[in-house]
Design a protein around this motif. Structure first.
Motif, PDB file in Angstrom:
ATOM      1  N   UNK A 581       0.845  -1.193   0.000  1.00  0.00           N
ATOM      2  CA  UNK A 581       0.000   0.000   0.000  1.00  0.00           C
ATOM      3  C   UNK A 581       0.881   1.244   0.000  1.00  0.00           C
ATOM      4  N   UNK A 582       0.376   2.341  -0.531  1.00  0.00           N
ATOM      5  CA  UNK A 582       1.103   3.605  -0.403  1.00  0.00           C
ATOM      6  C   UNK A 582       1.173   4.023   1.055  1.00  0.00           C
ATOM      7  N   UNK A 583       2.246   4.696   1.412  1.00  0.00           N
ATOM      8  CA  UNK A 583       2.443   5.046   2.817  1.00  0.00           C
ATOM      9  C   UNK A 583       1.338   5.948   3.338  1.00  0.00           C
ATOM     10  N   UNK A 584       0.851   6.885   2.512  1.00  0.00           N
ATOM     11  CA  UNK A 584      -0.168   7.805   2.989  1.00  0.00           C
ATOM     12  C   UNK A 584      -1.552   7.182   3.045  1.00  0.00           C
ATOM     13  N   UNK A 585      -1.697   5.911   2.626  1.00  0.00           N
ATOM     14  CA  UNK A 585      -2.962   5.177   2.771  1.00  0.00           C
ATOM     15  C   UNK A 585      -2.813   3.941   3.665  1.00  0.00           C
ATOM     16  N   UNK A 586      -1.635   3.739   4.207  1.00  0.00           N
ATOM     17  CA  UNK A 586      -1.367   2.592   5.080  1.00  0.00           C
ATOM     18  C   UNK A 586      -1.454   3.058   6.533  1.00  0.00           C
ATOM     19  N   UNK A 587      -2.409   2.538   7.289  1.00  0.00           N
ATOM     20  CA  UNK A 587      -2.656   2.989   8.653  1.00  0.00           C
ATOM     21  C   UNK A 587      -1.524   2.528   9.549  1.00  0.00           C
TER      22      UNK A 587
END
Length: 857
Positions: A581-587
């Motif tokens: 996942x992209x970092x800004x969408x990975x919780x």
């Protein structure tokens, strides 16, 4: 001093006069140079010297003190072999050699203790040292002798010592030396002098080995080589004055700690200071010497047979050596022991330092220089010219002791009654044999704060064969903390359990074997209000979960977690980075504030950013008080994005994210509830195991394993039944019928025919009876089944599910028995004619009937 070497009277007289001219010798040493001096004596002096020698009475060890720790009344010598009670001619010759050696030694070294050469065994028979040992393990008890008691008068056999599990230091040294020699070590029994602590097995001034922590190796940090082109570090703006003041403060703290440490050490040394011993250096003791070389032993060392501990020859507990021996020879120490055993040279082939009793020793002599070797060879050639060499060697007689046999039970018990207690400095160590304690306890170490051992500091208990896999329990008395360590195999994969109370919802820490758990749980920390869990290797990348609980409405009971769970106030979860996942969408972290109906999210930070995205959802009910569905509004999601994207601004995306988080919140609550249940289950299992004390038994332990014992007994019964069947087949089938005839009467043809028909008729009737018996059992089982079916038809309506299950089980078993009986009956009908024909053929071939039945064939 070679006993068996033939010397002239002049040479002997010269040696004796030389010894008489030097009356003052050291207590444990006689210079070797003085023995090499030569003096001529007149015939009158020789006759006078012979008269004086004849008047010398050599004291035997029995003249000092009959001190032996084994009670002779408890030994039944009637069951001992003849070798224990009598001496062979070679053994008698060996005693004469030893007596001659002892006389010469007492004359040449009058200031030294008499040699320990020919003690008595348990049958009051004198035996020579060195030929009474066999390989085998043994037990230990207190032994040791002071000069007031001298050397023991008896040296019991190793078999007797093992049977009684009692003996002196000489007995156990002989036993241990025999074991080492049988294992290939170069071992020797030592007769010497020991300290008070060594002779009395006093370890109260020594630190227990289990309390010594191993030193951790300090890893040196490898500095990376400086790069040719590198960015200059920012300027250091810290105050040097503040650094110097801080260093001074830290140095003062270190100095104060060092001062307190030295004061504590001095106080400890003063408290444990050894009291003056009036018999220091005079306490007779025996131990074992192991020389380097054989079995890859790198250095020579001592073993105290009473404690089983190994020491360096430099140890101050060993104050001197008089003599040593093994199964090949006897050596007397001629070196000075003023510096204890630290300067002794254990080159037994050096006749100057070690005087041996028997020729033919396997120890090599000292190597000479080339010049000395040539001179020595020239003199020998002149002196031995025209003389024949004679073999003057004498081998030690074979051992008179029986072969030692140690059962597995005796080896497992190790010490008398299976228990042993050792007292160390501020510590007590207790040991038990396996399975002796019902709890599986095999070792307990208790440490104390004071030297008097009155204030307990902590307790460590080691366990074996526990059903709950408990291996170690550490109890800290000052803090009340208990730490249990488990081996792999626990039902919940528990590894470590730290607690103060076994009551639920108290302070505790549980660590697990993560590879044995599906959820990857590493550790669970619990307090009355919180619970923290650590994970590893999960597919959802969960690494951390922290739960805050609110006050419970109802009172807690052990089985109330299902119906009365603690209310969850806050759940905090953290996740590892998901590379898909992209970092800004990975919780990275999410927080469920259940009472406030809020959900907070923090995402992972991108490598090119310094901050991360954050969102907060205000969770509301899906319907209002009128039942109308609530629509997602912008104020229900508060977000901070480093680089805002179009799809994240849409209400649909926010609504779908919030609905997904609601489902995940329910799942997290359910997992928290399962964690609470698991804690209660673990505590219940631990309490049950602590009360039951079930111990696991290996399948190879046939004496303790009941299943293995039952299987072995079943196999023995099968073998016995098979043997009985073979015996029955070998029985004479004509014996009952031949017994009806007069004894010694010869059979006629008519009688032979009658015997045949009668035997066949009897066998036929037995076949019919067996078929009728099987048929009767078959009919009985069929009738019983019909009755059960009829009862079921009459009471089918009123039957409970349990009654129906019982009825079906009974019917199934009845059908199984009926099928077996039917198969047996059919098989019997098939084999009966064949058995009848086989018996008829056997009768026709029987030598007693064959000749008479030929006329009827």
């Amino acid at each position: 001093m070679e006993v068996l070497t033939e010397t002239t009277e002049e040479d002997e007289a010269a040696e004796w006069e030389e010894a008489a001219e030097q009356p003052e010798r050291s207590e444990k040493m006689r210079p070797a140079e003085a023995q090499k001096e030569e003096t001529t004596l007149s015939p009158e002096m020789l006759r006078d010297l012979e008269r004086k020698l004849s008047e010398i009475e050599v004291p035997t060890p029995a003249d000092h003190l009959a001190s032996f720790s084994t009670d002779t009344d408890t030994i039944d010598i009637s069951k001992l072999p003849l070798t224990y009670k009598t001496n062979t001619p070679k053994e008698k010759l060996m005693l004469q050699v030893a007596d001659n050696f002892s006389r010469q030694y007492s004359h040449l070294c009058p200031d030294r203790m008499p040699l320990f050469l020919h003690p008595l065994n348990e049958c009051e028979v004198p035996v020579s040292l060195g030929h009474g040992g066999h390989r085998g393990p043994g037990q230990r008890e207190v032994g040791g002798f002071s000069k007031g008691g001298g050397q023991p008068t008896h040296l019991y056999s190793s078999t007797t010592v093992l049977k009684s599990q009692r003996g002196s230091c000489f007995d156990f040294s002989t036993l241990l030396c025999s074991m080492l020699l049988g294992s290939g070590y170069d071992a020797y029994c030592v007769n010497g002098y020991g300290s008070w602590d060594l002779c009395h097995m006093d370890l109260t001034r020594e630190v227990c080995p289990l309390t010594v922590k191993p030193k951790e190796a300090v890893k040196k940090e490898e500095k990376a080589p400086p790069k040719k082109y590198a960015i200059k570090p920012p300027r250091d703006l810290t105050s040097r004055f503040e650094q110097e003041q801080e260093e001074k403060r830290q140095q003062e703290i270190r100095d104060q700690e060092e001062k307190l440490r030295k004061e504590a050490e001095e106080q400890l040394l003063e408290e444990t200071k050894v009291k003056p011993d009036s018999l220091h250096g005079l306490r007779v003791h025996s131990w074992v010497l192991v020389l380097s070389g054989k079995r890859e032993v790198p250095e020579t060392f001592f073993i105290d047979a009473l404690s089983g501990r190994s020491y360096s020859p430099q140890d101050e507990h060993f104050l001197g050596i008089e003599s040593l021996w093994n199964h090949k020879n006897y050596w007397v120490n001629m070196q000075d022991c003023w510096n204890c055993c630290k300067d002794l040279i254990f080159d037994l082939g050096d006749p100057v330092k070690w005087e041996y009793m028997l020729l033919g020793t396997d120890k090599p002599h000292l190597s000479l220089t080339e010049e000395e070797d040539e001179d020595f060879n020239d003199e020998d050639d002149v002196e031995t010219l025209g003389k024949e060499d004679e073999d003057k060697s004498f081998d030690m007689p074979p051992s008179w002791v029986e072969q030692i046999e140690i059962t597995p039970e005796e080896f497992e018990t190790r010490c008398p009654n299976g228990k042993k207690v050792l007292h160390y400095q501020r510590a007590q160590l207790e040991k038990w044999a396996p399975y002796l304690n019902p709890t599986g306890l095999v070792c307990r170490l208790t440490t104390y704060e004071d030297l008097e051992c009155t204030q307990v500091l902590e307790i460590k208990e080691w366990y074996q064969n526990r059903g709950d896999k408990l291996e170690l329990r550490h109890i800290n008395k000052s803090t009340g903390l208990i730490i249990d360590y488990f081996k792999p195999g626990h039902p919940q994969a528990l590894r470590v359990h730290s607690y103060k109370s076994m009551q639920p919802e108290m302070d505790r820490v549980m660590e697990f074997y993560e590879t044995a758990r599906v959820d990857g749980l590493l550790k669970r920390e619990e307090t009355p209000k919180t619970m923290t869990e650590y994970y590893q290797g999960r597919p959802d990348f969960l690494s951390y979960r922290h739960i805050n609980f609110g006050p419970r409405v109802k009172k807690l009971s052990l089985n109330s977690a299902d119906s009365n769970p603690r209310p969850t106030v806050k759940i905090t979860e953290r996740f590892h980075r998901n590379p898909e996942k992209p970092a800004d969408e990975d919780v990275a972290e999410r927080v469920f504030l259940t009472t406030e109906e809020r959900i907070q999210l923090r995402y992972h930070c991108r490598s090119d950013h310094i901050t991360a995205n954050k969102r907060e959802f205000l969770r509301r009910t899906e319907v209002d008080n009128k039942g109308n569905k609530i629509i997602m509004t912008p104020d229900m999601c508060i977000s901070f994005e480093v680089e805002p994207m179009e799809h994240t601004k849409k209400l649909l995306y926010q609504y779908e994210t919030m609905m997904q988080l609601k489902n995940e919140e329910k799942l997290s609550k359910h997992q928290v509830w399962e964690s609470e249940l698991e804690v209660l289950e673990i505590l219940r299992l631990l309490e049950e195991e602590e009360e039951a004390h079930t111990l696991t038994i290996s399948i190879y332990d046939t004496k303790r394993n009941e299943k293995s014992k039952e299987y072995r007994e079943a196999m023995e019964r099968v073998l016995l039944e098979e043997h009985m069947r073979q015996v029955e087949t070998q029985l004479d089938y004509l014996a009952p019928f031949l017994a009806q005839l007069p004894p010694g009467e010869k059979l006629t043809r008519w009688q032979a025919m009658h015997l045949k028909e009668e035997c066949l008729g009897d066998f036929k009737q037995r076949l019919i009876d067996k078929a009728n018996l099987i048929q009767a059992r078959f009919e009985k089982e069929t009738q019983e089944l019909q009755k059960q079916q009829q009862w079921y038809q009459e009471n089918q309506v009123a039957l409970t599910p349990e009654d129906e299950d019982l009825y079906l089980s009974d019917c199934s078993q009845a059908m199984f028995r009926i099928r077996i009986l039917e198969q047996r009956l059919n098989r019997h009908k098939e084999l009966a004619p064949l058995k009848y024909l086989a018996l008829e053929e056997k009768l026709l071939k029987d030598p007693r009937l064959a000749e008479l039945l030929k006329a009827f064939s």
